[in-house]
Enzyme design. Sequence first.
Site, mmCIF file in Angstrom:
data_model
loop_
_atom_site.group_PDB
_atom_site.id
_atom_site.type_symbol
_atom_site.label_atom_id
_atom_site.label_comp_id
_atom_site.label_asym_id
_atom_site.label_seq_id
_atom_site.Cartn_x
_atom_site.Cartn_y
_atom_site.Cartn_z
ATOM 1 N N SER A 152 0.836 -1.189 0.000
ATOM 2 C CA SER A 152 0.000 0.000 0.000
ATOM 3 C C SER A 152 0.881 1.254 0.000
ATOM 4 O O SER A 152 1.685 1.441 -0.902
ATOM 5 C CB SER A 152 -0.960 -0.047 1.194
ATOM 6 O OG SER A 152 -2.018 0.857 1.035
ATOM 7 N N GLU A 241 -10.140 -4.514 -5.202
ATOM 8 C CA GLU A 241 -9.747 -3.439 -4.291
ATOM 9 C C GLU A 241 -9.630 -2.103 -5.018
ATOM 10 O O GLU A 241 -9.436 -2.055 -6.243
ATOM 11 C CB GLU A 241 -8.457 -3.781 -3.559
ATOM 12 C CG GLU A 241 -7.224 -3.993 -4.411
ATOM 13 C CD GLU A 241 -6.009 -4.230 -3.544
ATOM 14 O OE1 GLU A 241 -5.613 -3.291 -2.838
ATOM 15 O OE2 GLU A 241 -5.467 -5.358 -3.553
ATOM 16 N N HIS A 271 -7.473 -5.913 0.221
ATOM 17 C CA HIS A 271 -6.279 -5.086 0.249
ATOM 18 C C HIS A 271 -5.286 -5.605 1.294
ATOM 19 O O HIS A 271 -5.594 -5.664 2.481
ATOM 20 C CB HIS A 271 -6.685 -3.639 0.557
ATOM 21 C CG HIS A 271 -5.561 -2.658 0.532
ATOM 22 N ND1 HIS A 271 -4.790 -2.443 -0.590
ATOM 23 C CD2 HIS A 271 -5.071 -1.838 1.491
ATOM 24 C CE1 HIS A 271 -3.891 -1.511 -0.330
ATOM 25 N NE2 HIS A 271 -4.040 -1.137 0.934
#
Length: 307
Positions: A152, A241, A271
């Site tokens: 991320s 996602e 995610h």
Amino acid sequence: MRDIALPLPLIRAFMGPLYRLSFDHRLPFRVQRALIDAASVLQPVPAGVRVEKLRLGGRPAERLAPRAPAATDPAAVLYLHGGGYTVGSLATHRSLNGRLAAATGLPVYAIDYRLAPEHPYPAALDDAEAAYLELVAEYGYRPERITIAGDSAGGGLSLALAQRLIARHGHIPAALGLIAPWADPNQLSERPRDLVVNGPWSRACAAAYLGGGDCDDPGYAPLHGVLAGLPPVYVQADIDELLHPQCVDLTAALRAAGVEVEFTESRGLWHVAQLQAGFVGPAATVLGEMAAFLRHAVDGQPASDIG
């Protein structure tokens, strides 16, 4: 604790409310941090992995390593955790990092880089740069024997770090392992949320990280930085996602720049499901795929022989 395989619908039913509670933009970031740190106790470190506390690049850090003799020509993974640059810690990603160490057979160095809004851009990037350079100067790792990985925001940070290392120091890491990388915080999804991430929280994180900076700075949005010359890159995302379209864009841009890319798309996960790899079999599988990619990059060992 042994790994257990729980049904995906059961895990999703539990994870959804947990993330909705934790990633509420109306909560102070310090409260969000406390909530996800507390939940991290459910994610165990695999047996046979040592966890050593240290400092790296001036920041608290951990070295997670399998209980095996060190290689004569050592290699390592520098891991940068996700959390929108505002939350996340050594605790939240200890299980993932331990599993990555076990699967690669390499030590994984995780750093507790400074978080926004207390420390906006480029604090996290400065900390990551300092950690990498210390691995080279003080720990004796050759630059081409260090892989950089992250999820991320940590995936975006990994990309930005590689670009900075090449531009400033002429160091090319062995490879990048990017789990659903947030490579451009300026991009907004057309959908309001997925199981983990929601739009208002993402916008709050992006603003906190940017601070008073320039949103066009490639260190902040490395998708728009120099991609040519990067080492091989592994990208993973689930098709459902919010960051999946951005990962598709990043993969296309990397390939257009002549970078070797492996893009893995999962179905039915969420995610950074790799955080729950201890009880989600498909998440363990995709984490193993990244581990094989990183290990192959440092020493040419066939991916089929890893793990």
